[in-house]
Structures are given as structure tokens and as C-alpha cells.
Enzyme design. Structure first.
Site, short mmCIF file in Angstrom:
data_model
loop_
_atom_site.label_atom_id
_atom_site.label_comp_id
_atom_site.label_asym_id
_atom_site.label_seq_id
_atom_site.Cartn_x
_atom_site.Cartn_y
_atom_site.Cartn_z
N ASP A 99 0.81 -1.22 0.00
CA ASP A 99 0.00 0.00 0.00
C ASP A 99 0.84 1.27 0.00
O ASP A 99 2.00 1.27 0.42
CB ASP A 99 -0.90 0.04 1.24
CG ASP A 99 -2.09 -0.90 1.14
OD1 ASP A 99 -2.14 -1.72 0.19
OD2 ASP A 99 -2.98 -0.83 2.01
N HIS A 244 3.65 -2.40 3.09
CA HIS A 244 3.67 -1.04 2.54
C HIS A 244 4.98 -0.81 1.78
O HIS A 244 6.04 -1.28 2.19
CB HIS A 244 3.52 -0.01 3.65
CG HIS A 244 2.21 -0.10 4.37
ND1 HIS A 244 1.98 -1.04 5.36
CD2 HIS A 244 1.06 0.61 4.23
CE1 HIS A 244 0.73 -0.90 5.81
NE2 HIS A 244 0.16 0.08 5.15
#
Length: 279
Positions: A99, A244
Site C-alpha cells: 500500500d 507497505h
């Protein structure tokens, strides 16, 4: 890169992906979680603050995504009341998701590692990051990864008006289409905070909502070993791993992937990209 060149590259990718998808057959689909609320706003879940002897290709890459050429209008998708969370189907399949990017400091390193082991992943990008790094979106397209919509500025959607949510989604989808070559088919709410408007607007824009099963908590920078341990302990058929590639110092996330990815593959897991489920 000129847009006509990008779409030529994309067409080449689509031909290869279509053949691979046919070989995969009727592989597993994503399924919604059982414990999400039926309507209204879902409370924020964990997530980053805003800001062997096997043949690799045959064994490790089992793509599940039904790729197709870009269409003029979004596909019709159901309006869900909870996000898809896990992968139900045959085999020991897992999905890796990243992400908040793309970030030129960390995303290329993650792509290098995925490429080294010939696997594909999902990248939920923020528009304000993607707009300045469309070369990375093009690389994701060329290498067979799936790019999803993670809003423009990573806001808490449950505090926004429908008009603002639509703007966050639409602007990001526009940037993805320009750099990646097609509009996103997947959407993830920042912080895991979903509400009725997010599900409805995502559906209108042709996107399915995807959450996760295992949060590595890498955004807390807990240490490389801690991230690796969370992935190993949470590994199971059907799980979706959240990590992430932007939003802070992601050095630990990069190092952790280099450790746990070969371990997962050697344990018999297939790292896949998901196929969208229409019901």
C-alpha cells in the site's frame, strides 16, 4: 514514455497473461470476511498512518487474475456490504499486497525481489504518489502486477462527503489508467475504514473492495525479523498479506520481503494475484 508505446507494451502483457490465466484454470476466488458489519461505517483497522529444485515459472506463478483489454465503461460489480478479505479455492495460494506507493526509494526494490522469484503482487497506490511516478506504474504493468486504487491522499473515508470520496477515487483511477494502461479493478480503503458510500462509489467505478487477512504492521517499523515472523506465523492457504512500499521509511519492509518470500515458496505456497468474483 508515449502513451501509444505504453499501450503496445500493455497489449503484449495481456497476451501473455491471458495464456497464463487459461493454464491456471478454475483457481480460487476472493471471499468476504465473516466478521465485518453489515452496513454503515466499519471502524478503522490496523494500517499505516497517512503519510529448492522447482522450476520458478511453472511452480511459483499461478496467476488468478482475469486480465482483459481496457473497456470504455467500468464493469458492473456488486455493491458489497463488507470487503473481500480472503482467498477461497484450491491449493496453497496467498496474495501479497503493498500500500501507499509508488515510492521511488522502495518500490523498485520490491519489484526487483518479486521479479527475482518470478511472482506477482498487488499494489494499492495513492494518486498523489502515482502521478509523479507513472514510470513505476508502467513497470508494474509490464511485469504482470495488479494495481489497485488506494485513494488520492489517503484520507479517512468515513469522515468525508460522498462527493469528496468520489473525487479521491476517480482522480486516482484516472492516473492509474494513464500510467498502468487500464483502470483499476480493485479498491482498498485507507486504514481499513469502509462505509456504505465507499462500497457504492467503488462499485460505480467498476472496483471490488479488497481488505487483508494478515497485517505485517510494517508501518510501525517493528524490525525486519518481526515482519518476517508475522508473515510466517500468518501464512495459510487463502490469506492476503498487507505490507507497505511507501508512507515512511520502508527499508525493513524491503528486507523482510527478501527473507520471507523464498521461505514461503520453499514451503509450497503459490504467490498469486486475485481473480475478481462477481456474485
Amino acid at each position: 514514455m508515449k502513451k501509444d508505446q505504453l499501450f503496445t507494451r500493455r497489449r503484449i502483457l495481456l497476451v501473455g497473461a491471458t495464456a497464463a490465466a487459461g493454464a491456471a484454470g478454475a483457481a480460487g476466488l476472493l471471499a468476504p470476511g465473516d466478521d465485518e458489519p453489515a452496513g454503515g461505517a466499519a471502524g478503522p483497522a490496523a494500517g499505516a498512518p497517512a503519510r529448492s529444485a522447482r522450476k520458478a515459472s511453472a511452480y511459483r506463478l499461478q496467476p488468478l487474475t482475469g486480465y482483459g483489454p481496457p473497456s470504455a465503461a467500468p464493469d458492473r460489480v456488486p455493491v458489497r456490504r463488507e470487503p473481500l478479505m480472503s482467498l477461497s479455492g484450491r491449493g496453497r495460494s496467498m496474495v501479497l499486497t503493498f500500500d501507499d506507493g509508488p515510492d521511488p526509494r522502495y518500490t523498485p526494490q520490491i519489484l526487483d525481489t518479486l521479479g527475482r522469484y518470478d511472482v506477482r503482487a498487488m499494489f494499492f497506490v495513492c494518486g498523489e504518489m502515482a502521478v509523479d511516478h507513472q514510470d513505476l506504474l508502467a513497470r508494474m504493468a509490464d511485469e504482470g502486477h495488479v494495481v489497485g486504487n488506494h485513494t488520492w491522499s489517503h484520507p479517512l473515508l468515513t469522515t468525508l462527503s460522498r462527493r469528496r470520496i468520489r473525487s479521491e477515487m476517480t482522480r486516482t483511477s484516472d492516473v492509474i489508467e494513464t500510467g498502468y494502461g487500464e483502470r483499476p479493478r480493485w479498491f482498498r480503503a485507507p486504514y481499513g475504514a469502509w462505509n456504505r458510500a465507499a462500497f457504492q462509489l467503488g462499485s460505480e467505478l467498476g472496483m471490488e473492495p479488497l481488505a487483508w487477512t494478515v497485517d505485517t504492521l510494517d508501518w510501525t517499523t517493528p524490525g525486519t525479523r518481526s515482519i518476517v515472523d508475522r508473515v510466517r506465523e500468518g501464512a495459510a492457504p487463502g490469506v492476503v498479506i498487507l505490507s507497505h512500499d511507501a508512507g515512511g521509511d520502508r527499508t525493513q519492509s524491503v528486507k523482510a520481503l527478501r527473507r520471507y518470500l523464498p521461505q514461503l515458496l520453499d514451503s509450497g505456497y503459490q504467490i498469486t494475484v486475485p481473480r475478481r468474483q462477481h456474485t
